[in-house]
Each structure stands twice: as C-alpha cells, then as structure tokens.
Write a protein that holds these residues in place. Sequence first.
Motif, short mmCIF file in Angstrom:
data_model
loop_
_atom_site.label_atom_id
_atom_site.label_comp_id
_atom_site.label_asym_id
_atom_site.label_seq_id
_atom_site.Cartn_x
_atom_site.Cartn_y
_atom_site.Cartn_z
N GLY A 37 55.63 32.93 50.45
CA GLY A 37 55.13 34.28 50.25
C GLY A 37 54.13 34.74 51.30
N ALA A 38 53.79 33.86 52.24
CA ALA A 38 52.75 34.20 53.21
C ALA A 38 53.10 35.40 54.07
CB ALA A 38 52.46 32.99 54.10
N ASP A 39 54.40 35.61 54.32
CA ASP A 39 54.78 36.74 55.16
C ASP A 39 55.41 37.88 54.35
OD1 ASP A 39 57.08 35.33 54.57
OD2 ASP A 39 57.97 35.54 56.56
N PHE A 40 55.16 37.88 53.04
CA PHE A 40 55.59 39.02 52.23
C PHE A 40 54.47 40.04 52.27
CE2 PHE A 40 56.09 41.21 48.05
CZ PHE A 40 57.31 41.82 48.33
N THR A 41 54.52 40.90 53.25
CA THR A 41 53.43 41.85 53.50
C THR A 41 53.87 43.31 53.36
OG1 THR A 41 53.91 41.73 55.87
CG2 THR A 41 52.20 40.25 55.01
N ALA A 42 55.15 43.52 53.10
CA ALA A 42 55.63 44.91 53.00
C ALA A 42 55.04 45.61 51.78
CB ALA A 42 57.16 44.92 52.93
N LEU A 43 54.78 44.85 50.73
CA LEU A 43 54.23 45.41 49.50
C LEU A 43 53.03 44.57 49.06
CD1 LEU A 43 57.61 46.02 47.62
CD2 LEU A 43 56.13 47.79 48.57
N ASN A 44 52.14 45.18 48.32
CA ASN A 44 50.94 44.50 47.86
C ASN A 44 50.69 44.88 46.40
OD1 ASN A 44 48.28 43.02 48.73
ND2 ASN A 44 47.61 44.81 47.57
N ARG A 45 50.22 43.92 45.62
CA ARG A 45 49.88 44.21 44.23
C ARG A 45 48.57 43.52 43.87
NH1 ARG A 45 50.78 41.88 38.93
NH2 ARG A 45 50.64 43.56 37.41
N VAL A 46 47.58 44.32 43.49
CA VAL A 46 46.30 43.78 43.04
C VAL A 46 46.48 43.10 41.70
CG1 VAL A 46 43.96 44.41 42.33
CG2 VAL A 46 45.01 45.54 44.30
N ASN A 47 45.78 42.00 41.49
CA ASN A 47 45.83 41.29 40.21
C ASN A 47 45.04 42.07 39.16
OD1 ASN A 47 45.92 39.53 38.10
ND2 ASN A 47 45.01 37.80 39.17
N ALA A 48 45.77 42.77 38.29
CA ALA A 48 45.12 43.59 37.26
C ALA A 48 44.45 42.74 36.19
CB ALA A 48 46.15 44.51 36.61
N LEU A 49 44.75 41.44 36.16
CA LEU A 49 44.15 40.56 35.16
C LEU A 49 43.21 39.54 35.79
CD1 LEU A 49 47.23 40.06 32.82
CD2 LEU A 49 45.14 41.32 32.33
N SER A 50 42.60 39.94 36.92
CA SER A 50 41.53 39.14 37.49
C SER A 50 40.20 39.62 36.90
CB SER A 50 41.54 39.24 39.01
OG SER A 50 40.61 38.32 39.58
N VAL A 51 39.10 39.23 37.49
CA VAL A 51 37.78 39.43 36.90
C VAL A 51 37.53 40.87 36.42
CG1 VAL A 51 35.31 39.15 37.27
CG2 VAL A 51 36.90 37.55 38.31
N GLY B 144 39.41 42.96 35.17
CA GLY B 144 40.20 43.27 33.98
C GLY B 144 39.78 42.53 32.74
N TRP B 145 38.87 41.56 32.86
CA TRP B 145 38.52 40.74 31.71
C TRP B 145 37.63 41.46 30.71
CZ3 TRP B 145 37.17 35.83 35.02
CH2 TRP B 145 38.36 35.33 35.59
N ARG B 146 36.64 42.20 31.21
CA ARG B 146 35.73 42.88 30.28
C ARG B 146 36.45 43.94 29.44
NH1 ARG B 146 30.50 42.62 29.20
NH2 ARG B 146 30.17 41.16 30.94
N PRO B 147 37.37 44.74 30.01
CA PRO B 147 38.11 45.67 29.14
C PRO B 147 38.89 44.96 28.04
CG PRO B 147 38.31 46.34 31.43
CD PRO B 147 37.63 45.00 31.44
N LEU B 148 39.45 43.78 28.33
CA LEU B 148 40.14 43.02 27.28
C LEU B 148 39.15 42.56 26.22
CD1 LEU B 148 42.48 40.86 29.54
CD2 LEU B 148 43.23 42.59 27.89
N GLU C 69 31.50 36.82 36.17
CA GLU C 69 31.55 38.09 36.91
C GLU C 69 30.69 38.07 38.18
OE1 GLU C 69 32.64 41.41 33.49
OE2 GLU C 69 30.55 40.77 33.73
N PRO C 70 29.44 37.61 38.14
CA PRO C 70 28.64 37.62 39.38
C PRO C 70 28.91 36.44 40.32
CG PRO C 70 27.29 36.87 37.57
CD PRO C 70 28.61 37.25 36.97
#
Length: 322
Positions: free
Chosen positions: A132-146, A148-152, A179-180
């Motif tokens: 996946g290192a050269d899969f650069t055409a598209l990008n997706r932020v991790n919505a369930l990283s830090v 996203g935890w407090r809203p859950l 978080e910090p």
Amino acid sequence: MAVYTDVSPEELEAFLETYEIGRLRAFKGIAEGVENSNYLLQTEAGSFILTLYEKRVNPADLPFFIGLMEHLAKRGIDCPQPVRNREGVALGMLAGRPALIATFLVGTSVRRPTAANCAALGTALAGLHKAGADFTALNRVNALSVPGWRPLFETAGTRADTVAPGLHALIADELAVLEPNWPKGLPAGVIHADLFPDNVFFTDGKLSGLIDFYFACNDLLAYDIAICLNAWCFEQNGSYNLTKGRALLAAYQAERALDAAEIAALPLLARGAALRFLLTRLVDWLNVPPGALVRPHDPLDYLRRLRFHRSVQSPRDYGIRP
C-alpha cells in the motif's frame, strides 16, 4: 459482516442484470459483524459477496476502498476484488443503499489462533503495508482514531456503567491520558485497521487471503500492528500470550523493520487500539437496531485487554525489545 437491509429476490435479480456473472441461483444473509449488510450470492458464474453499505459508512469513502482492493491485488495481496458491471462501474444502488459485488475468497478463519497463525498474520500485515505504500491516488483519514473516540464516549454516556460498573470513569481517565500523548511523526501509510481473525482466511494451514477492507485508511503503520496484537494475542481469559505476540512481531519485522520510535510507542498504541474497540463495541452493544440480524461483540473483552495495557511497563511485555 451483518444484515440490516433486506433484499428481495426480485430486487437482486434486477440488479444482477447489469452484470455479466450469470443469473441468480441462491443468496443468503451473513450474520457476522456489525457494520454493513452482507449476502453470499450463488450465480451461474460462481460465488460472490454482496455488500450494502449502511449509514455509518460515508459513501464518499467507497472509491478509496474499491481502489485500494484493486491496487493491493495488483501487488500480490490476496483480497476480494470488486466486480464491475457492463458499464465498468463497481458501485451501484440496491434497496436504497450503495452496493458492491466482490469476488468470493476461498478459505476459513481461525477461532483460536496459534503462534504459527500469528506469525503468518505478521508476514501478511507487513506485506500489506509495503504493497500500500504507493497507493497515493486516494486518501482516507481514520475516522476512528483519537479525535473520534470522545464522540463515541459521549454517545455511550453514563449508560456505560450498565455494562460494567465504573466503566464511564475508566474511559474518561483513558481519554485524558491518550488524547494529549498520542504518538506523532511515526511512519504512516495505508492500514487495514480491522484485521481480526475473522478477516483472515487460511487454506491447508497457510494464510490464503485478507477480507473486509471497510475500515482501511491512512494512519500510523504501528497502530495497525497494535490492533492485531489486541485481536490475535489474547486468550479467552483476558491474558496476553507472549509467545503469540513474539511470533507476530518477529514475522512482521522480518518483512518490515520497526524503527526505535515505533517500538517505544507500541504500549501506548496498543492501549489506544483497545480503547477504540471497547468504545465502538460499547456503542453497538447499547444501540442494536431493532430486528437486525446481528450479534454485537461483547465490549468487556476489550475492557480486559485495556486493563492489561494499563499495566504494561515496556515493549518487552509484548514480545519485542526496545
């Protein structure tokens, strides 16, 4: 995988007319999982998986998932491939939901991974990260990283204490630490982010494929390892199996060596990964849709894992030397 949206035979037959995979012979819902509606299809051309994307999935993310699976397959990763219709389009609409047909991967998952299974997973995970290192055409932020935890956490609220006494306060304490202090600047790229044993297939004892890329995103590579340590290396009583952890990490490092900063961050990453799955399982446990053919995962499994991570003193506790 699960079933939230019912599909009639008539709807499905009309949908399949736009594809070149033959007429429908049979289909049935797949109950495992908690995210999307999934069906096993039997057509004149063979077996396929039909996925209907439910409300938690952002339709804007679907081109990323489709493109990633096609990219990984071209680089030798055995994973499902989107089936495109006669117009060359992979994504359609069925029963009011975005829908995708993908190829069926042969193999079975393991319920109780051995150290050998963990080693095979480590090798495959490193291979995925490299592919996946050269899969650069598209990008997706991790919505369930830090972020996203407090809203859950807020969604669950004090109802968390109905699942385990004191759970609400414990999660609040964890967020105050994570978080910090969440690691920054580590090697990043495409990660699977959900590589549990039921998403890894084995045939004749050998790893034969990876499935369910619908949490895949761009994030810290070592965080993906932390997710796998949580998912593969704990026993049913909540204890961490050092032999399995050592096997997974050694096999991964044989393909892609971790740098010193990644190793040092592993305890915090594993702690965060445990909290992430505790939170999503907790919210699902408290909010099962009425009538859904679904078996929510027990959030207490990840509470036990989190308690282990809170006691860790060094990366050595996971089977790797700093």
